[in-house]
Design a protein around this motif. Sequence first.
Motif, PDB file in Angstrom:
ATOM      1  N   PRO A  90       0.816  -1.227   0.000  1.00 39.04           N
ATOM      2  CA  PRO A  90       0.000   0.000   0.000  1.00 39.04           C
ATOM      3  C   PRO A  90       0.843   1.268   0.000  1.00 39.04           C
ATOM      4  CG  PRO A  90      -0.902  -1.603   1.541  1.00 39.04           C
ATOM      5  CD  PRO A  90       0.420  -2.134   1.105  1.00 39.04           C
ATOM      6  N   GLY A  91       1.861   1.314   0.857  1.00 38.06           N
ATOM      7  CA  GLY A  91       2.729   2.486   0.899  1.00 38.06           C
ATOM      8  C   GLY A  91       3.522   2.663  -0.365  1.00 38.06           C
ATOM      9  N   MET A  92       3.989   1.562  -0.941  1.00 40.84           N
ATOM     10  CA  MET A  92       4.787   1.644  -2.161  1.00 40.84           C
ATOM     11  C   MET A  92       3.957   2.143  -3.343  1.00 40.84           C
ATOM     12  SD  MET A  92       7.296  -1.671  -1.898  1.00 40.84           S
ATOM     13  CE  MET A  92       8.790  -1.550  -0.914  1.00 40.84           C
ATOM     14  N   VAL A  93       2.697   1.725  -3.403  1.00 39.25           N
ATOM     15  CA  VAL A  93       1.810   2.223  -4.454  1.00 39.25           C
ATOM     16  C   VAL A  93       1.610   3.726  -4.302  1.00 39.25           C
ATOM     17  CG1 VAL A  93      -0.551   2.171  -5.343  1.00 39.25           C
ATOM     18  CG2 VAL A  93       0.625   0.032  -4.827  1.00 39.25           C
ATOM     19  N   LEU A  94       1.356   4.167  -3.067  1.00 41.12           N
ATOM     20  CA  LEU A  94       1.191   5.596  -2.806  1.00 41.12           C
ATOM     21  C   LEU A  94       2.458   6.366  -3.164  1.00 41.12           C
ATOM     22  CD1 LEU A  94      -0.683   5.527   0.639  1.00 41.12           C
ATOM     23  CD2 LEU A  94      -1.650   6.130  -1.594  1.00 41.12           C
ATOM     24  N   GLY A  95       3.604   5.814  -2.756  1.00 38.81           N
ATOM     25  CA  GLY A  95       4.871   6.474  -3.041  1.00 38.81           C
ATOM     26  C   GLY A  95       5.185   6.522  -4.527  1.00 38.81           C
ATOM     27  N   GLY A  96       4.892   5.413  -5.235  1.00 37.28           N
ATOM     28  CA  GLY A  96       5.125   5.374  -6.675  1.00 37.28           C
ATOM     29  C   GLY A  96       4.293   6.407  -7.412  1.00 37.28           C
ATOM     30  N   LEU A  97       3.023   6.522  -7.028  1.00 39.04           N
ATOM     31  CA  LEU A  97       2.149   7.536  -7.632  1.00 39.04           C
ATOM     32  C   LEU A  97       2.606   8.937  -7.254  1.00 39.04           C
ATOM     33  CD1 LEU A  97      -1.308   5.831  -6.990  1.00 39.04           C
ATOM     34  CD2 LEU A  97      -0.187   6.113  -9.208  1.00 39.04           C
ATOM     35  N   ALA A  98       3.027   9.104  -5.999  1.00 40.58           N
ATOM     36  CA  ALA A  98       3.484  10.420  -5.541  1.00 40.58           C
ATOM     37  C   ALA A  98       4.742  10.856  -6.284  1.00 40.58           C
ATOM     38  CB  ALA A  98       3.742  10.390  -4.042  1.00 40.58           C
ATOM     39  N   GLY A  99       5.616   9.891  -6.589  1.00 42.42           N
ATOM     40  CA  GLY A  99       6.847  10.222  -7.313  1.00 42.42           C
ATOM     41  C   GLY A  99       6.555  10.844  -8.656  1.00 42.42           C
ATOM     42  N   SER A 100       5.591  10.287  -9.385  1.00 45.47           N
ATOM     43  CA  SER A 100       5.230  10.851 -10.685  1.00 45.47           C
ATOM     44  C   SER A 100       4.597  12.226 -10.532  1.00 45.47           C
ATOM     45  CB  SER A 100       4.279   9.906 -11.429  1.00 45.47           C
ATOM     46  OG  SER A 100       3.081   9.697 -10.691  1.00 45.47           O
ATOM     47  N   ALA A 101       3.837  12.418  -9.441  1.00 47.67           N
ATOM     48  CA  ALA A 101       3.217  13.726  -9.192  1.00 47.67           C
ATOM     49  C   ALA A 101       4.283  14.771  -8.858  1.00 47.67           C
ATOM     50  CB  ALA A 101       2.206  13.621  -8.056  1.00 47.67           C
ATOM     51  N   VAL A 102       5.265  14.374  -8.046  1.00 46.75           N
ATOM     52  CA  VAL A 102       6.348  15.289  -7.697  1.00 46.75           C
ATOM     53  C   VAL A 102       7.151  15.655  -8.948  1.00 46.75           C
ATOM     54  CG1 VAL A 102       8.542  15.493  -6.443  1.00 46.75           C
ATOM     55  CG2 VAL A 102       6.536  14.521  -5.309  1.00 46.75           C
ATOM     56  N   ALA A 103       7.432  14.658  -9.799  1.00 45.79           N
ATOM     57  CA  ALA A 103       8.180  14.909 -11.034  1.00 45.79           C
ATOM     58  C   ALA A 103       7.442  15.890 -11.933  1.00 45.79           C
ATOM     59  CB  ALA A 103       8.422  13.593 -11.770  1.00 45.79           C
ATOM     60  N   GLU A 104       6.113  15.839 -11.913  1.00 43.16           N
ATOM     61  CA  GLU A 104       5.308  16.755 -12.722  1.00 43.16           C
ATOM     62  C   GLU A 104       5.286  18.150 -12.105  1.00 43.16           C
ATOM     63  OE1 GLU A 104       2.630  17.653 -15.963  1.00 43.16           O
ATOM     64  OE2 GLU A 104       4.150  16.141 -15.576  1.00 43.16           O
ATOM     65  N   TRP A 105       5.406  18.206 -10.788  1.00 46.80           N
ATOM     66  CA  TRP A 105       5.279  19.477 -10.072  1.00 46.80           C
ATOM     67  C   TRP A 105       6.580  20.283 -10.046  1.00 46.80           C
ATOM     68  CZ3 TRP A 105       7.386  20.714  -5.080  1.00 46.80           C
ATOM     69  CH2 TRP A 105       6.944  21.950  -4.571  1.00 46.80           C
ATOM     70  N   VAL A 106       7.721  19.597  -9.828  1.00 50.97           N
ATOM     71  CA  VAL A 106       8.983  20.332  -9.695  1.00 50.97           C
ATOM     72  C   VAL A 106       9.448  20.827 -11.064  1.00 50.97           C
ATOM     73  CG1 VAL A 106       9.672  18.959  -7.700  1.00 50.97           C
ATOM     74  CG2 VAL A 106      10.458  18.284  -9.969  1.00 50.97           C
ATOM     75  N   PRO A 107      10.238  21.896 -11.111  1.00 51.34           N
ATOM     76  CA  PRO A 107      10.771  22.395 -12.386  1.00 51.34           C
ATOM     77  C   PRO A 107      11.608  21.326 -13.091  1.00 51.34           C
ATOM     78  CG  PRO A 107      11.072  24.030 -10.648  1.00 51.34           C
ATOM     79  CD  PRO A 107      10.594  22.772  -9.977  1.00 51.34           C
ATOM     80  N   SER A 108      11.512  21.284 -14.412  1.00 45.14           N
ATOM     81  CA  SER A 108      12.205  20.254 -15.202  1.00 45.14           C
ATOM     82  C   SER A 108      13.700  20.248 -14.944  1.00 45.14           C
ATOM     83  CB  SER A 108      11.935  20.464 -16.692  1.00 45.14           C
ATOM     84  OG  SER A 108      10.561  20.342 -16.972  1.00 45.14           O
ATOM     85  N   ALA A 109      14.280  21.428 -14.715  1.00 45.79           N
ATOM     86  CA  ALA A 109      15.729  21.522 -14.513  1.00 45.79           C
ATOM     87  C   ALA A 109      16.177  20.844 -13.225  1.00 45.79           C
ATOM     88  CB  ALA A 109      16.157  22.986 -14.508  1.00 45.79           C
ATOM     89  N   TRP A 110      15.260  20.660 -12.284  1.00 50.27           N
ATOM     90  CA  TRP A 110      15.623  20.023 -11.022  1.00 50.27           C
ATOM     91  C   TRP A 110      15.660  18.502 -11.108  1.00 50.27           C
ATOM     92  CZ3 TRP A 110      12.878  22.772  -6.326  1.00 50.27           C
ATOM     93  CH2 TRP A 110      13.197  24.138  -6.349  1.00 50.27           C
TER      94      TRP A 110
END
Length: 267
Positions: A90-110
């Motif tokens: 359960p946590g890994m699924v949440l974390g995996g989805l969150a990772g893609s959301a963070v990647a979309e949110w942070v500036p591309s250069a980061w």
Amino acid sequence: MPEMLWLLLMCLALGAVVGLLAGLLGIGGGLLIVPALVWLLPHVGIDTALVMHIALATSLACIVLTSGSSARSHLRLGNVDVSLVKLLAPGMVLGGLAGSAVAEWVPSAWLPKIFAGIVLLLALQMLLSLKVTGRHPHPLPGGAKIVGSGSVIGLVASLAGIGGGSLTVPYLSWYGVEMRRAIGTASFCGSIIAVAGMTGFIVAGSGDEALPAYSVGYVYLPALLGVVCTSVLTTRFGARLVSRLPTPTLKKIFAIFLLFVGGKMLF
């Protein structure tokens, strides 16, 4: 078309190397796939602002297809502790989805710098042969603690485009899980993280008109096809070479290579 053919051929070669190293050293292919795609994709006209997202998403898609067979093999051999998977998933699924959301949110250069930081830490762990072993008499924590641990592992793995075995195995070892079961369970959990992360990147990229043709969200199908076609074939050859080659030495050499790759992407 010549550019597409060139990319396909390069990805076929990349997949062959990834499969060989995965079988020989027991590493995840994402550590090699992501930086390779970051270099390859701009050569076929893909917008540099999209390259890191596409590289991470495509790497996770590759892991879904390639590590799935490994996870199935471990399951058949009895190396997967299903009870541990149920606790961590359960946590890994949440974390995996969150990772893609963070990647979309942070500036591309980061993103390259975040990836580089993760790679440098994993390379140091590999280079120094750091092993985490615990003598805890108690089992893995339950409830919110293990969900939180799984979420952190899933988040970091998704942001690096990897399956997370480099994180899951030490975590399980710390709680006294026998190494064979830790590796098998981590392999199965890696597939779960990859599916969650890939799904998140597909959803995040849906409707983006700047994406190249043959994309499903941020997953770039030509690169995925090239890498998977050869990696699934060469993994078995790498596994056969384990007893013939100095694997610990090769692992340290690969770790030094990762330090170079991580340093280049960071600076």
